[in-house]
Scaffold this active site. Structure first.
Site, short mmCIF file in Angstrom:
data_model
loop_
_atom_site.label_atom_id
_atom_site.label_comp_id
_atom_site.label_asym_id
_atom_site.label_seq_id
_atom_site.Cartn_x
_atom_site.Cartn_y
_atom_site.Cartn_z
N HIS A 235 -78.20 -29.05 2.98
CA HIS A 235 -78.53 -29.60 4.29
C HIS A 235 -78.13 -31.06 4.45
CE1 HIS A 235 -80.64 -29.60 8.08
NE2 HIS A 235 -81.43 -30.60 7.72
N TYR B 120 -91.47 -34.99 16.81
CA TYR B 120 -90.16 -34.44 17.18
C TYR B 120 -90.23 -32.91 17.18
CZ TYR B 120 -87.76 -38.96 16.22
OH TYR B 120 -87.31 -40.26 16.23
N ASP C 103 -79.07 -33.51 11.38
CA ASP C 103 -80.36 -32.86 11.58
C ASP C 103 -80.93 -33.27 12.95
OD1 ASP C 103 -82.68 -31.32 10.07
OD2 ASP C 103 -83.62 -33.16 10.74
#
Length: 306
Positions: free
Chosen positions: A281, A216, A109
């Site tokens: 994910h 982020y 990720d």
């Protein structure tokens, strides 16, 4: 009452310590001896996401080091520095602070976007690259524009993080219940277990973590039209020279497999793509045995194929 940083000092067959790099203190967790493998987590997690790989890599003869990224877990939480070039400097500085000139870098990720960036900005530091659930940053930028009913729609929650203040409150209220819902929504059915979800929710309630984690996303979104973002995009056109393994869960609803596919155009070195069936994910946690088999098989191949 909010937990403190001791919440991430989870015991296991590994050791915890603090390492300073570039003026920032990082909490790292280490197991095994051998070639260094640096493990970089994503959102909304912390070093513990690599608990299975710390064991499997150590057993296979590697020195596995999982780090809490800037702003997360037991690492420092400065007010600035959440852009990918600064985060890449953090990680390459950490490799050198660990006594090495280079490492195998594994990123998931946001950790994957960071790993791609390291491989361009400090190519000699990245000996091999493993990216998980993370398209090349330029591929992601492109998909957000060219695939409005696919990747842009799938990124709706992350786009909402651009708002000030409100996302922090949403993520931390009710004992960080939203963190648990995101883990459920982005993974295969049946993962995470309630105890795993509680661990991530607790870590996200450490003061300042929610804000730092959202920074982020905010840099990536807001920099698209700013000079720093345009500079970053130009730099990232440089091809990656490290052998690269790209792993992606076939069921990932957050970063679509079709977004990640096509990242090979930015890799000049041997490149291998694997779509992992039955995983969302977080394949390194959802199907750790399958994931570890792929990674270790590729690491043990002296001439990884394309």
């Amino acid at each position: 009452m909010a937990p403190d940083e001791t919440a991430v000092h989870i015991e296991g067959p590994w050791t915890h310590r603090a390492v300073h790099a570039g003026g920032t203190r990082f909490h790292v967790v280490e197991a095994g001896e051998g070639p260094l493998v640096l493990l970089l987590h994503g959102f909304p997690q912390f070093w513990w996401t690599w608990r299975h790989q710390l064991v499997s890599l150590a057993n296979a003869g590697y020195r596995a080091v999982a780090v809490d990224l800037r702003g997360y877990g037991g690492s420092d939480k400065p007010p600035r520095g959440y852009d990918l070039p600064t985060l890449a400097a953090d990680a390459t500085g950490l490799i050198r602070a660990l006594g090495e000139t280079g490492a195998i870098v594994v990123g998931h990720d946001w950790g994957g976007l960071l790993a791609w960036t390291m491989a361009v900005l400090d190519a000699k530091c990245v000996r091999r690259l493993v990216v998980v659930s993370a398209p090349h940053p330029l591929r992601l930028r492109s998909a957000l524009v060219t695939d409005p009913f696919g990747q842009l729609k799938a990124s709706g929650r992350r786009i909402g993080f651009q708002l000030p203040l409100l996302p922090e409150r949403q993520l931390t209220r009710h004992d960080a219940a939203l963190v648990g819902r995101l883990l459920d929504a982005w993974s295969r059915p049946g993962w995470p277990e309630p105890a795993e979800s509680r661990t991530y929710r607790e870590a996200f309630r450490i003061p300042a973590v929610a804000h730092c984690a959202l920074e982020y996303h905010r840099w990536f979104g807001r920099s698209q039209l700013r000079p720093d973002g345009r500079r970053y995009a130009r730099t990232m056109r440089t091809e990656v020279e490290a052998p690269t393994l790209q792993l992606h869960g076939a069921l990932d609803p957050s970063v679509l497999p079709r977004t990640a596919q096509g990242s090979s155009r930015y890799v000049a070195a041997p490149y291998r793509w694997r779509l992992l069936e039955g995983a969302g994910h977080f394949p390194h946690e959802e199907i750790p045995d399958v994931f570890d088999t792929e990674v270790l098989g590729w690491l043990n191949d002296p001439e990884p194929d394309r």
